[in-house]
Motif scaffolding. Structure first.
Motif, PDB file in Angstrom:
ATOM      1  N   THR A 167      40.515  28.730  50.247  1.00  0.00           N
ATOM      2  CA  THR A 167      39.365  29.629  50.292  1.00  0.00           C
ATOM      3  C   THR A 167      39.708  30.980  49.665  1.00  0.00           C
ATOM      4  OG1 THR A 167      38.579  28.546  52.306  1.00  0.00           O
ATOM      5  CG2 THR A 167      37.679  30.736  51.823  1.00  0.00           C
ATOM      6  N   LYS A 168      40.854  31.517  50.014  1.00  0.00           N
ATOM      7  CA  LYS A 168      41.278  32.821  49.488  1.00  0.00           C
ATOM      8  C   LYS A 168      41.431  32.763  47.966  1.00  0.00           C
ATOM      9  CE  LYS A 168      44.951  36.230  50.071  1.00  0.00           C
ATOM     10  NZ  LYS A 168      46.215  36.523  50.759  1.00  0.00           N
ATOM     11  N   ILE A 169      42.069  31.719  47.463  1.00  0.00           N
ATOM     12  CA  ILE A 169      42.287  31.582  46.010  1.00  0.00           C
ATOM     13  C   ILE A 169      40.954  31.420  45.289  1.00  0.00           C
ATOM     14  CG2 ILE A 169      43.246  30.073  44.226  1.00  0.00           C
ATOM     15  CD1 ILE A 169      45.557  29.488  46.264  1.00  0.00           C
ATOM     16  N   MET A 170      40.091  30.561  45.804  1.00  0.00           N
ATOM     17  CA  MET A 170      38.812  30.291  45.144  1.00  0.00           C
ATOM     18  C   MET A 170      37.896  31.513  45.203  1.00  0.00           C
ATOM     19  SD  MET A 170      39.011  27.183  43.952  1.00  0.00           S
ATOM     20  CE  MET A 170      37.350  26.652  43.664  1.00  0.00           C
ATOM     21  N   TRP A 171      37.919  32.232  46.307  1.00  0.00           N
ATOM     22  CA  TRP A 171      37.061  33.409  46.468  1.00  0.00           C
ATOM     23  C   TRP A 171      37.457  34.509  45.487  1.00  0.00           C
ATOM     24  CZ3 TRP A 171      32.553  34.017  48.719  1.00  0.00           C
ATOM     25  CH2 TRP A 171      32.063  35.300  48.896  1.00  0.00           C
ATOM     26  N   LYS A 172      38.746  34.686  45.270  1.00  0.00           N
ATOM     27  CA  LYS A 172      39.218  35.748  44.377  1.00  0.00           C
ATOM     28  C   LYS A 172      39.133  35.359  42.889  1.00  0.00           C
ATOM     29  CE  LYS A 172      42.382  38.206  47.388  1.00  0.00           C
ATOM     30  NZ  LYS A 172      43.745  38.724  47.519  1.00  0.00           N
ATOM     31  N   ALA A 173      39.052  34.084  42.594  1.00  0.00           N
ATOM     32  CA  ALA A 173      39.032  33.625  41.198  1.00  0.00           C
ATOM     33  C   ALA A 173      37.658  33.863  40.578  1.00  0.00           C
ATOM     34  CB  ALA A 173      39.389  32.140  41.125  1.00  0.00           C
ATOM     35  N   SER A 174      37.631  34.556  39.456  1.00  0.00           N
ATOM     36  CA  SER A 174      36.364  34.849  38.780  1.00  0.00           C
ATOM     37  C   SER A 174      35.783  33.615  38.078  1.00  0.00           C
ATOM     38  CB  SER A 174      36.574  35.979  37.764  1.00  0.00           C
ATOM     39  OG  SER A 174      37.522  35.574  36.790  1.00  0.00           O
TER      40      SER A 174
END
Length: 182
Positions: A152-159
């Motif tokens: 979730t953290k990786i996907m949320w921060k990825a533009s």
């Protein structure tokens, strides 16, 4: 060839001046020549028929070859589109100031992109996790940090991704397809 030489020898013998019966010989020669010409015409016609048959066969084979070549060109175009059955990652995908392609974040972004392109609909973080496991991504998360939270953290921060009601989807796609099972 030998037959032609003997025919020529006969013609020369028959046409020698001063021979007795030269007139009958000339008539026989003309008659024999006509027969030889008729026979030659029959042979040529037979050869023309054979060559025509061969030409039709060759044209049929060339037509089949052209069809197969067109099929191969279409198949190659499909392969080029899918890159041997796999989705290609764009060259500018996930460009960062500092790229670490060996990092977990890079692997998650790359495999999530490939899964979303391949499946063609938004995926929940659980589905993304399943796809990452199938792709062989190893999660080395901190103790106490569950894997789904890391995703979730990786996907949320990825533009490159957007969060939709149906899950994560590609930010560069214009329309978000709806889930079929919803």
């Amino acid at each position: 060839m030998q037959q032609n030489r003997s025919l020529l020898t006969d013609i020369i013998a028959l046409t020698k001046p001063g021979r007795a019966g030269a007139r009958e010989d000339e008539t026989a020669l003309v008659s024999a020549s006509r027969e030889n010409v008729r026979e030659a015409i029959q042979i040529v016609r037979s050869e023309i028929d054979d060559l025509t048959s061969i030409l039709v066969s060759v044209q049929t084979l060339l037509g089949q070859r052209k069809e197969r070549e067109e099929q191969l060109i279409r198949a190659q175009a499909l392969l080029d589109e899918t890159d041997d059955g796999q989705t290609r990652i764009p060259d500018n995908f996930a460009s960062r100031r500092r790229e670490r392609r060996s990092s977990l974040a890079w692997a998650v972004r790359r495999e999530a992109y490939l899964a979303l392109k391949r499946i063609g609909r938004p995926l929940s973080r659980r589905e993304i996790h399943q796809e990452l496991v199938l792709a062989g991504v190893e999660f080395k998360t901190e103790p106490g940090e569950p894997t789904l939270q890391a995703i979730t953290k990786i996907m949320w921060k990825a533009s490159e991704f957007v969060s939709t009601d149906d899950g994560y989807w590609l930010a560069d796609e214009t329309a978000t397809p709806r889930r079929q099972d919803a």
